[in-house]
Design a protein around this motif. Structure first.
Motif, mmCIF file in Angstrom:
data_model
loop_
_atom_site.group_PDB
_atom_site.id
_atom_site.type_symbol
_atom_site.label_atom_id
_atom_site.label_comp_id
_atom_site.label_asym_id
_atom_site.label_seq_id
_atom_site.Cartn_x
_atom_site.Cartn_y
_atom_site.Cartn_z
ATOM 1 N N HIS A 1 0.977 -1.204 0.123
ATOM 2 C CA HIS A 1 0.032 -0.016 0.064
ATOM 3 C C HIS A 1 0.953 1.183 -0.029
ATOM 4 C CE1 HIS A 1 -3.642 -2.220 1.104
ATOM 5 N NE2 HIS A 1 -2.728 -3.247 1.531
ATOM 6 N N VAL A 2 0.344 2.411 -0.655
ATOM 7 C CA VAL A 2 1.042 3.707 -0.674
ATOM 8 C C VAL A 2 0.127 4.466 -0.566
ATOM 9 C CG1 VAL A 2 2.422 5.467 -2.041
ATOM 10 C CG2 VAL A 2 3.063 2.924 -2.178
ATOM 11 N N LEU A 3 0.155 5.529 0.135
ATOM 12 C CA LEU A 3 -0.960 6.519 0.507
ATOM 13 C C LEU A 3 -0.008 7.871 -0.024
ATOM 14 C CD1 LEU A 3 -2.034 5.676 3.949
ATOM 15 C CD2 LEU A 3 -3.216 5.556 1.973
ATOM 16 N N VAL A 4 -0.387 8.361 -1.112
ATOM 17 C CA VAL A 4 -0.013 9.638 -1.702
ATOM 18 C C VAL A 4 -0.730 10.963 -1.230
ATOM 19 C CG1 VAL A 4 1.041 10.950 -3.829
ATOM 20 C CG2 VAL A 4 0.910 8.239 -3.469
ATOM 21 N N ALA A 5 -0.094 12.049 -0.340
ATOM 22 C CA ALA A 5 -0.847 13.058 -0.294
ATOM 23 C C ALA A 5 -0.493 14.164 -1.081
ATOM 24 C CB ALA A 5 -0.264 13.585 1.149
ATOM 25 N N LEU A 6 -1.671 14.698 -1.947
ATOM 26 C CA LEU A 6 -1.689 15.704 -2.833
ATOM 27 C C LEU A 6 -2.250 16.992 -2.312
ATOM 28 C CD1 LEU A 6 -3.568 13.047 -5.364
ATOM 29 C CD2 LEU A 6 -1.336 13.663 -5.028
ATOM 30 N N SER A 7 -1.613 18.190 -3.029
ATOM 31 C CA SER A 7 -1.829 19.336 -2.893
ATOM 32 C C SER A 7 -2.088 20.216 -4.106
ATOM 33 C CB SER A 7 -0.959 20.264 -1.956
ATOM 34 O OG SER A 7 -1.252 21.427 -1.858
ATOM 35 N N LEU A 8 -3.255 20.905 -4.161
ATOM 36 C CA LEU A 8 -3.397 21.404 -5.621
ATOM 37 C C LEU A 8 -2.188 22.398 -6.039
ATOM 38 C CD1 LEU A 8 -7.345 21.944 -5.477
ATOM 39 C CD2 LEU A 8 -6.200 20.786 -7.095
ATOM 40 N N ALA A 9 -1.817 22.282 -7.035
ATOM 41 C CA ALA A 9 -0.978 23.198 -7.699
ATOM 42 C C ALA A 9 -1.248 24.517 -7.947
ATOM 43 C CB ALA A 9 -0.230 22.752 -8.901
ATOM 44 N N ASP A 10 -2.394 24.674 -8.178
ATOM 45 C CA ASP A 10 -3.324 25.900 -8.490
ATOM 46 C C ASP A 10 -4.664 25.765 -7.873
ATOM 47 O OD1 ASP A 10 -1.195 27.860 -9.581
ATOM 48 O OD2 ASP A 10 -1.450 26.349 -11.434
ATOM 49 N N ASP A 11 -5.504 26.999 -7.721
ATOM 50 C CA ASP A 11 -6.715 26.764 -7.106
ATOM 51 C C ASP A 11 -7.662 27.260 -8.391
ATOM 52 O OD1 ASP A 11 -9.153 26.737 -6.037
ATOM 53 O OD2 ASP A 11 -8.491 28.217 -4.576
ATOM 54 N N PRO A 12 -8.090 26.118 -9.245
ATOM 55 C CA PRO A 12 -8.852 26.335 -10.254
ATOM 56 C C PRO A 12 -10.239 27.074 -9.861
ATOM 57 C CG PRO A 12 -8.800 23.962 -9.634
ATOM 58 C CD PRO A 12 -7.693 24.732 -9.008
ATOM 59 N N ASP B 1 -13.770 27.349 -16.480
ATOM 60 C CA ASP B 1 -12.778 26.977 -17.738
ATOM 61 C C ASP B 1 -11.792 25.983 -17.183
ATOM 62 O OD1 ASP B 1 -14.768 27.599 -19.519
ATOM 63 O OD2 ASP B 1 -13.564 29.487 -20.356
ATOM 64 N N SER B 2 -11.029 26.818 -16.307
ATOM 65 C CA SER B 2 -9.936 26.238 -15.526
ATOM 66 C C SER B 2 -10.012 24.963 -14.721
ATOM 67 C CB SER B 2 -9.271 27.257 -14.586
ATOM 68 O OG SER B 2 -7.976 26.740 -13.845
ATOM 69 N N LEU B 3 -11.326 25.100 -13.910
ATOM 70 C CA LEU B 3 -11.684 23.816 -13.179
ATOM 71 C C LEU B 3 -12.070 22.666 -14.208
ATOM 72 C CD1 LEU B 3 -12.295 22.422 -10.453
ATOM 73 C CD2 LEU B 3 -14.468 23.434 -10.451
ATOM 74 N N GLU B 4 -12.957 22.888 -15.217
ATOM 75 C CA GLU B 4 -13.190 21.859 -16.089
ATOM 76 C C GLU B 4 -11.915 21.309 -17.012
ATOM 77 O OE1 GLU B 4 -15.943 21.181 -20.059
ATOM 78 O OE2 GLU B 4 -15.955 23.071 -19.269
ATOM 79 N N GLU B 5 -11.095 22.091 -17.362
ATOM 80 C CA GLU B 5 -9.691 21.514 -17.854
ATOM 81 C C GLU B 5 -8.863 20.579 -16.876
ATOM 82 O OE1 GLU B 5 -5.418 23.292 -19.639
ATOM 83 O OE2 GLU B 5 -7.263 24.413 -19.463
ATOM 84 N N ALA B 6 -8.740 21.346 -15.670
ATOM 85 C CA ALA B 6 -8.096 20.685 -14.473
ATOM 86 C C ALA B 6 -8.905 19.093 -14.374
ATOM 87 C CB ALA B 6 -7.869 21.135 -13.278
ATOM 88 N N THR B 7 -10.190 19.018 -14.146
ATOM 89 C CA THR B 7 -10.867 17.938 -14.171
ATOM 90 C C THR B 7 -10.590 16.950 -14.959
ATOM 91 O OG1 THR B 7 -12.677 19.188 -12.770
ATOM 92 C CG2 THR B 7 -13.342 16.982 -13.719
ATOM 93 N N GLU B 8 -10.656 17.213 -16.341
ATOM 94 C CA GLU B 8 -10.258 16.521 -17.466
ATOM 95 C C GLU B 8 -9.325 15.908 -17.123
ATOM 96 O OE1 GLU B 8 -11.234 18.600 -20.818
ATOM 97 O OE2 GLU B 8 -13.262 18.666 -20.642
ATOM 98 N N THR B 9 -8.089 16.454 -16.840
ATOM 99 C CA THR B 9 -6.755 16.033 -16.914
ATOM 100 C C THR B 9 -6.684 15.202 -15.609
ATOM 101 O OG1 THR B 9 -5.780 17.982 -17.447
ATOM 102 C CG2 THR B 9 -4.541 16.774 -16.052
ATOM 103 N N VAL B 10 -7.407 15.339 -14.571
ATOM 104 C CA VAL B 10 -7.336 14.335 -13.497
ATOM 105 C C VAL B 10 -8.030 13.097 -13.860
ATOM 106 C CG1 VAL B 10 -8.233 13.782 -11.048
ATOM 107 C CG2 VAL B 10 -7.009 16.172 -11.570
ATOM 108 N N GLU B 11 -9.269 13.276 -14.330
ATOM 109 C CA GLU B 11 -9.936 11.953 -14.990
ATOM 110 C C GLU B 11 -9.538 11.001 -15.922
ATOM 111 O OE1 GLU B 11 -12.798 9.019 -15.055
ATOM 112 O OE2 GLU B 11 -12.476 10.650 -13.515
ATOM 113 N N GLU B 12 -8.482 11.594 -16.781
ATOM 114 C CA GLU B 12 -7.924 11.087 -17.753
ATOM 115 C C GLU B 12 -6.701 10.362 -17.339
ATOM 116 O OE1 GLU B 12 -6.666 9.045 -21.223
ATOM 117 O OE2 GLU B 12 -8.538 9.623 -20.719
#
Length: 428
Positions: free
Chosen positions: A74-85, A92-103
């Protein structure tokens, strides 16, 4: 950290140490040790995967008694948003970032079968993540900020944005999945990596956590300070007994949110615990450990050396659960499982445990990970387990409470798969 030398380490101990280090050098070390392992590929059809991120049980193997066997690494990876979409309501920024995460996440699902022989994973979001939005989470989601739950605790809190939980029986799989998500690999299990999380999330290396679970794995860590030689050879957990019995675990249905935009999601609680193993094993007899783990009525024959005599249940009866208060008052000792069972509803458990051992920081511990429909369910179980209402006398006789110490705690929402990528409080 650098990859440790192989000298003096068993194979499994070496692989555990490699996972803890992470990175490209760790992947190379795995391949040098194991060779290339044939790992089943995933699917190009996301609709064939379960709606619940936490739907693992039907894809996991079982032990000889029919209990679900968790993945070993098991690995637990802590994540912090690089920018605040969402910082300036930039849709538009949030939608683009969401698509990046999902893909990026779909890349892993195409690369690896959804199983312990492939890769299982979840991504959860903290209350701090949702605080950046103007709206509030729906009433169907119970996600309070983490807090100390007893006067013996003074934990640090997970206040970053998200947590990625990667799990597999193969150490190189969790390592490669993590590296692929952050742009360090061009392909993963034959799948091209065309999108990754860089630019959306930063990895918080200092908050990265790792662990392992399985028969014999804890006993291979007696080289770590605080892990005594008396850890049973075949025990899957540091404290010496089997856990995760089928009838002592909530079902995935029970821990799933039923209504609202986050239906098919769940809440996740993570407590990182240090364990005083040397005292547990060297000052307590096996009979005492049995009583404190289960109940004063459990004996060594009923339980066995590591709980192997227990099949799909921890062996607690309704009468033993009802006798918890009188056992504390009259016998001066109560069992951990006995106390926690008082929080059941209609006789059924209300949380699903997916905890695992760790030697993060070169000390023995447990990452206690639980899933529940509402965080109140975890709080109810924790209150029952703490046993503050019981007149035990000394804390060492209050189950295992006197041997575990909380270092960190975090609360998370695991959205359904359809909303796992940067969800807003009202994703629909």
């Amino acid at each position: 950290m650098t990859v440790p030398e192989r000298r003096g380490l068993t194979r499994r101990d070496y692989l555990r140490a490699v996972v803890a280090v992470g990175g490209a050098s760790a992947i190379s070390a795995c391949l040098d040790e194991r060779g290339e392992v044939d790992v089943p590929a995933g699917t190009n059809d996301p609709g064939s995967l379960p709606a619940r991120q936490h739907a693992w049980n039907e894809f996991l193997e079982t032990d000889d008694d029919g209990n679900v066997r968790p993945p070993e690494h098991h690995v637990l990876v802590a994540l912090s948003l690089a920018d605040d979409p969402a910082g300036e309501n930039d849709g538009d920024s949030l939608e683009e970032a969401t698509e990046t995460v999902e893909e990026s996440l779909r890349t892993l699902e195409r690369a690896y079968e959804w199983s312990n022989d492939g890769l299982l994973f979840t991504v959860g979001y903290t209350p701090s993540y949702f605080d950046r939005f103007d709206g509030k989470l729906p009433e169907t989601v119970d996600l309070p900020a983490p807090e100390a739950l007893t006067d013996r605790e003074d934990p640090a809190f997970d206040e970053f944005d998200a947590l990625l939980h990667l799990a597999s029986d193969h150490p190189e799989v969790v390592l490669r999945a993590e590296e692929a998500l952050f742009g360090e690999l061009e392909t993963v299990n034959g799948e091209p990596v065309e999108t990754d999380l860089t630019g959306v999330f930063d990895r918080l290396e200092e908050r990265r956590r790792t662990g392992f679970v399985g028969p014999g794995l804890p006993a291979e860590h007696t080289d770590v300070d605080g892990v005594p030689d008396s850890v049973p050879e075949e025990a899957p957990f540091f404290m010496g007994f089997r856990s995760g019995f089928q009838e002592s675990q909530a079902t995935e249905d029970r821990v799933t949110i039923r209504d609202g935009p986050f239906a098919s999601g769940a809440t996740q609680q993570l407590s990182s615990l240090d364990i005083q193993l040397d005292v547990w094993f060297e000052q307590e007899s096996h009979a005492q450990r049995v009583m404190k783990t289960f109940s004063p009525d459990h004996d060594e024959d009923q339980v066995g050396d590591i709980g192997e005599a227990l099949e799909i249940s921890n062996g607690l009866t309704d009468e033993q659960i009802d006798d918890t208060e009188s056992d504390a008052r009259n016998r001066g000792v109560v069992g951990h499982a006995q106390k926690a069972a008082r929080a059941r509803e209609d006789g059924e458990p209300i949380i699903l445990r997916r905890d695992f051992n760790t030697v993060d920081g070169d000390t023995p511990g447990t990452h206690f990970l639980s899933l529940q429909r509402e965080m109140d369910d975890f709080l109810s179980v924790r209150e029952a387990m703490t046993g503050a209402d019981l007149d035990v006398g000394i804390i060492q006789n209050n189950g295992i409470l006197g041997y575990i110490f909380v270092g960190r705690r975090g609360n998370y929402l695991l959205p359904p798969r359809s909303h796992r990528a940067l969800p807003t409080p009202s994703p629909d």
